[in-house]
Design a protein around this motif. Structure first.
Motif, short mmCIF file in Angstrom:
data_model
loop_
_atom_site.label_atom_id
_atom_site.label_comp_id
_atom_site.label_asym_id
_atom_site.label_seq_id
_atom_site.Cartn_x
_atom_site.Cartn_y
_atom_site.Cartn_z
N SER A 12 148.26 129.61 30.03
CA SER A 12 148.08 130.63 31.06
C SER A 12 149.40 131.35 31.27
O SER A 12 150.48 130.80 31.00
CB SER A 12 147.64 129.99 32.38
OG SER A 12 147.46 130.98 33.37
N TYR A 13 149.31 132.58 31.79
CA TYR A 13 150.52 133.34 32.09
C TYR A 13 150.96 133.05 33.52
O TYR A 13 150.16 132.72 34.39
CB TYR A 13 150.28 134.83 31.90
CG TYR A 13 150.17 135.22 30.45
CD1 TYR A 13 148.93 135.39 29.84
CD2 TYR A 13 151.32 135.41 29.68
CE1 TYR A 13 148.83 135.74 28.51
CE2 TYR A 13 151.22 135.77 28.34
CZ TYR A 13 149.98 135.92 27.76
OH TYR A 13 149.89 136.26 26.44
N GLU A 14 152.24 133.21 33.72
CA GLU A 14 152.80 133.06 35.07
C GLU A 14 152.09 133.96 36.06
O GLU A 14 151.72 135.09 35.74
CB GLU A 14 154.28 133.45 35.05
CG GLU A 14 155.23 132.37 34.67
CD GLU A 14 156.67 132.76 34.95
OE1 GLU A 14 157.17 133.70 34.28
OE2 GLU A 14 157.29 132.14 35.83
N GLY A 15 151.90 133.45 37.27
CA GLY A 15 151.31 134.25 38.32
C GLY A 15 149.79 134.21 38.38
O GLY A 15 149.19 134.65 39.37
N GLN A 16 149.18 133.67 37.34
CA GLN A 16 147.72 133.61 37.33
C GLN A 16 147.22 132.34 38.02
O GLN A 16 147.96 131.39 38.23
CB GLN A 16 147.20 133.66 35.89
CG GLN A 16 147.42 134.99 35.21
CD GLN A 16 146.69 135.09 33.88
OE1 GLN A 16 146.45 134.09 33.22
NE2 GLN A 16 146.32 136.30 33.50
N GLU A 17 145.95 132.35 38.35
CA GLU A 17 145.29 131.15 38.86
C GLU A 17 144.73 130.38 37.66
O GLU A 17 144.14 130.97 36.76
CB GLU A 17 144.17 131.53 39.81
CG GLU A 17 143.38 130.32 40.32
CD GLU A 17 142.20 130.74 41.19
OE1 GLU A 17 142.33 130.71 42.42
OE2 GLU A 17 141.15 131.08 40.61
N VAL A 18 144.95 129.08 37.67
CA VAL A 18 144.47 128.24 36.57
C VAL A 18 143.43 127.25 37.11
O VAL A 18 143.66 126.61 38.14
CB VAL A 18 145.63 127.47 35.92
CG1 VAL A 18 145.09 126.44 34.93
CG2 VAL A 18 146.57 128.43 35.22
N ASN A 19 142.34 127.16 36.41
CA ASN A 19 141.28 126.22 36.77
C ASN A 19 141.06 125.23 35.62
O ASN A 19 140.78 125.64 34.50
CB ASN A 19 139.97 126.95 37.07
CG ASN A 19 140.10 127.84 38.28
OD1 ASN A 19 140.54 127.41 39.34
ND2 ASN A 19 139.72 129.11 38.12
N ILE A 20 141.18 123.96 35.91
CA ILE A 20 140.95 122.92 34.90
C ILE A 20 139.74 122.11 35.36
O ILE A 20 139.74 121.56 36.46
CB ILE A 20 142.18 121.99 34.76
CG1 ILE A 20 143.44 122.80 34.48
CG2 ILE A 20 141.93 120.99 33.63
CD1 ILE A 20 144.71 121.97 34.47
N THR A 21 138.76 122.03 34.49
CA THR A 21 137.53 121.33 34.84
C THR A 21 137.46 119.98 34.17
O THR A 21 137.86 119.81 33.02
CB THR A 21 136.30 122.17 34.46
OG1 THR A 21 136.33 123.39 35.21
CG2 THR A 21 135.01 121.44 34.78
N CYS A 22 136.95 119.01 34.91
CA CYS A 22 136.79 117.65 34.42
C CYS A 22 135.32 117.26 34.58
O CYS A 22 134.73 117.48 35.64
CB CYS A 22 137.69 116.72 35.23
SG CYS A 22 137.57 114.98 34.79
N SER A 23 134.75 116.72 33.53
CA SER A 23 133.37 116.23 33.58
C SER A 23 133.36 114.72 33.78
O SER A 23 134.10 114.01 33.11
CB SER A 23 132.63 116.57 32.29
OG SER A 23 132.53 117.96 32.12
N HIS A 24 132.51 114.27 34.69
CA HIS A 24 132.38 112.83 34.95
C HIS A 24 130.94 112.56 35.29
O HIS A 24 130.58 112.33 36.47
CB HIS A 24 133.34 112.35 36.04
CG HIS A 24 133.71 113.39 37.05
ND1 HIS A 24 132.90 113.75 38.11
CD2 HIS A 24 134.83 114.16 37.16
CE1 HIS A 24 133.49 114.67 38.82
NE2 HIS A 24 134.66 114.96 38.28
#
Lengths: 112, 113
Positions: A12-24
């Motif tokens: 991701s680039y600086e300043g962006q929002e990052v979403n990391i998804t986890c499946s369980h």
């Protein structure tokens, strides 16, 4: 045991929002969802924990849908210092035949 | 307050030797965990203490590994007859309540030659 599945890596680039998804998919009723951050040569560091809906603290938000079979860690306006490995951990407060098992994590790289 | 501390930070030993790794948890934390982490992998559970007793030692790879926590505070992970495959970073963590907000130490990097 509630196993977790995460993407191996993300950029991701600086300043962006990052979403990391986890499946369980096999999460149990008593299980909480916890996210940790790990920098090289350091132990994992607690980021956020939740049970359902949405949790927010000073560094991140955690979104958990009603079925709790997945969760999304949201990092707002990332910076270079957010480059790290992020682990999703699922476990209960009632100790039984379960271990707090880490997966392989998501390696997040922030690009300037 | 102080976090979880581990000593030594690095340990180099020869195959077949005995090593002890020490963990000082956060004061008041009754739950203590040992994990092992190899390069590029997530932490692998070894053992969990609730107070002085080992509540779950099912993650210990074999009988060369043993851990104690005699007074419910400091814990020592003991490895007998070390093998090259034991080389890894050994992480200790503690928490107030099982499974919630684990606080990890910096780890002990063990290298078996």
């Amino acid at each position: 045991l509630a196993k977790t599945t995460q993407p191996i890596s993300m950029d991701s680039y600086e300043g962006q929002e990052v979403n990391i998804t986890c499946s369980h998919n096999n999460i149990a009723t008593n299980d909480y969802i916890t996210w940790y951050q790990q920098f090289p040569s350091q132990g994992p560091r607690f980021i956020i924990q939740g049970y359902k809906t949405k949790v927010t603290n000073e560094v991140a938000s955690l979104f958990i849908p009603a079925d709790r079979k997945s969760s999304t860690l949201s990092l707002p306006r990332v910076s270079l210092s957010d480059t790290a490995v992020y682990y999703c951990l699922v476990g209960g407060t009632n100790f039984g035949n379960e271990k707090l098992t880490f997966g392989t994590g998501t390696r997040l790289t922030i690009i300037p | 307050g102080a976090g979880v501390s581990q000593t030594p930070s690095n340990k180099v030993t020869e195959k077949g030797k005995y090593v002890e790794l020490r963990c000082d948890p956060i004061s008041g934390h009754t739950a203590l965990y040992w994990y092992r982490q190899s390069l590029g992998q997530g932490p692998e559970f070894l053992i969990y203490f609730q107070g002085t007793g080992a509540a779950d030692d099912s993650g210990l790879p074999n009988d060369r590994f043993f851990a104690v926590r005699p007074e419910g505070s400091v814990s020592t992970l003991k490895i007998q007859r070390t093998e090259r495959g034991d080389s890894a970073v050994y992480l200790c963590a503690s928490s107030l309540i099982y499974g919630q907000m684990l606080h990890f130490g910096p780890g002990t990097r063990l290298l078996v030659l």
